[in-house]
Design a protein around this motif. Structure first.
Motif, PDB file in Angstrom:
ATOM      1  N   GLU A  28      73.683  79.284  42.740  1.00  0.00           N
ATOM      2  CA  GLU A  28      72.692  78.322  42.241  1.00  0.00           C
ATOM      3  C   GLU A  28      72.538  77.165  43.227  1.00  0.00           C
ATOM      4  O   GLU A  28      73.522  76.598  43.690  1.00  0.00           O
ATOM      5  N   LYS A  37      66.478  75.089  40.076  1.00  0.00           N
ATOM      6  CA  LYS A  37      65.549  76.066  39.502  1.00  0.00           C
ATOM      7  C   LYS A  37      65.151  75.601  38.109  1.00  0.00           C
ATOM      8  O   LYS A  37      65.991  75.373  37.246  1.00  0.00           O
ATOM      9  N   ASP A  38      63.865  75.419  37.890  1.00  0.00           N
ATOM     10  CA  ASP A  38      63.300  75.006  36.605  1.00  0.00           C
ATOM     11  C   ASP A  38      63.732  73.604  36.165  1.00  0.00           C
ATOM     12  O   ASP A  38      63.614  73.256  34.996  1.00  0.00           O
ATOM     13  N   ARG A 145      67.772  83.225  42.183  1.00  0.00           N
ATOM     14  CA  ARG A 145      66.584  82.909  41.400  1.00  0.00           C
ATOM     15  C   ARG A 145      65.424  82.377  42.238  1.00  0.00           C
ATOM     16  O   ARG A 145      64.622  81.569  41.781  1.00  0.00           O
ATOM     17  N   MET A 147      65.298  80.484  45.031  1.00  0.00           N
ATOM     18  CA  MET A 147      65.367  79.168  45.663  1.00  0.00           C
ATOM     19  C   MET A 147      65.722  79.334  47.141  1.00  0.00           C
ATOM     20  O   MET A 147      66.394  80.277  47.525  1.00  0.00           O
ATOM     21  N   TYR A 163      64.526  71.690  49.738  1.00  0.00           N
ATOM     22  CA  TYR A 163      65.065  72.516  48.662  1.00  0.00           C
ATOM     23  C   TYR A 163      63.845  73.008  47.908  1.00  0.00           C
ATOM     24  O   TYR A 163      63.145  72.215  47.266  1.00  0.00           O
ATOM     25  N   ASP A 165      61.508  75.977  45.556  1.00  0.00           N
ATOM     26  CA  ASP A 165      61.350  77.108  44.648  1.00  0.00           C
ATOM     27  C   ASP A 165      60.224  77.964  45.228  1.00  0.00           C
ATOM     28  O   ASP A 165      59.044  77.623  45.125  1.00  0.00           O
ATOM     29  N   GLU A 167      58.823  80.933  44.582  1.00  0.00           N
ATOM     30  CA  GLU A 167      57.791  81.499  43.699  1.00  0.00           C
ATOM     31  C   GLU A 167      56.824  80.427  43.203  1.00  0.00           C
ATOM     32  O   GLU A 167      55.619  80.645  43.144  1.00  0.00           O
ATOM     33  N   ARG A 168      57.341  79.257  42.870  1.00  0.00           N
ATOM     34  CA  ARG A 168      56.475  78.181  42.391  1.00  0.00           C
ATOM     35  C   ARG A 168      55.536  77.706  43.502  1.00  0.00           C
ATOM     36  O   ARG A 168      54.366  77.416  43.246  1.00  0.00           O
TER      37      ARG A 168
END
Length: 191
Positions: A28, A37-38, A145, A147, A163, A165, A167-168
Motif C-alpha cells: 500500500e 488509494k481512495d 491497487r 498506485m 504519488y 492513482d 487509473e484515476r
C-alpha cells in the motif's frame, strides 16, 4: 501550474510507465500516514498540514498547493494536491533538483521502496539511482491497487516526485475537456 497542465504532466508520466512490462507491485502506498488509494483530499491535506506543510496562495482555478520545506523530508519544496469528487488523484511535489538534499531523498526512496521498477519507460535495473548526482529521466515504483510513485528529473523544468492513482488519472484524462469548454468537470475538489 494550472489543473490542465498538471493533468497533462501526470498523464505523460502514467503513459510512459504503462508502456513498460508489469512487475509485482509493492504494498500500500502511503504518505503522511494516509493510505493514498481512495483517500479523501480533505483527510490527506489535514495530514500534510499536521506534518508541517503550510498553505500557499492560489488562484481559484488552481489545485491546493503547500510549502513542504518544513515537513521533515529532504528536498521536498512544494506540494500540489489534485483530486476529483471521489478523492485524491495525485500528490505532486516539486523537489530540489540537485545537492545533498536531493541525494538524501533518493537514498530515502531506495531504502524504503528499493530501486525503481522503471527507468524512462523501460524495465531495467538502475543501481545508480541513489548515487551522488541526480540522474536525468523518469523513474517509478509500482504499488498495490494501481498506485505509482514517480520521480522525474528532466533536463529542463521542475524535478518532481508524484504519488499517483494511475487509473484515476486515466479516467480524468478521458472524461475531461480542455479549459474553457462548456460543461468541463471540475478537477479539484474544493472544500
Amino acid at each position: 501550474m494550472g489543473c490542465w497542465a498538471i493533468l497533462r504532466w501526470l498523464l505523460l508520466g502514467v503513459c510512459m510507465a504503462a508502456s513498460a512490462q508489469s512487475t509485482t507491485p509493492l504494498g500500500e502506498l502511503t504518505l503522511y500516514g494516509v493510505p493514498l488509494k481512495d483517500a479523501s483530499a480533505k483527510n490527506f491535506i489535514t495530514a500534510a498540514l499536521k506534518a508541517g506543510a503550510t498553505p500557499l496562495a492560489q488562484r481559484r482555478d488552481e489545485p491546493p498547493s503547500f510549502d513542504t520545506r518544513a515537513a521533515g523530508v529532504p528536498a521536498l519544496q512544494r506540494l500540489t494536491v489534485v483530486s476529483d469528487a471521489a478523492g485524491l488523484v495525485s500528490a505532486q511535489f516539486v523537489i530540489k533538483p540537485y545537492g545533498q538534499e536531493n541525494e538524501a531523498l533518493r537514498q530515502l526512496l531506495v531504502s524504503k521502496y528499493g530501486l525503481p521498477n522503471t527507468a524512462d519507460g523501460a524495465r531495467r535495473p538502475f543501481p545508480t539511482f541513489a548515487a551522488r548526482f541526480a540522474p536525468r529521466g523518469t523513474f517509478d515504483w509500482d504499488f498495490a491497487r494501481g498506485m505509482k510513485l514517480i520521480y522525474r528529473q528532466p533536463a529542463l523544468g521542475d524535478a518532481t516526485l508524484s504519488y499517483t492513482d494511475v487509473e484515476r488519472v486515466r479516467r480524468l484524462s478521458a472524461t475531461s475537456a480542455p479549459p474553457g469548454a462548456s460543461g468541463a468537470p471540475s478537477l479539484v475538489n474544493r472544500f
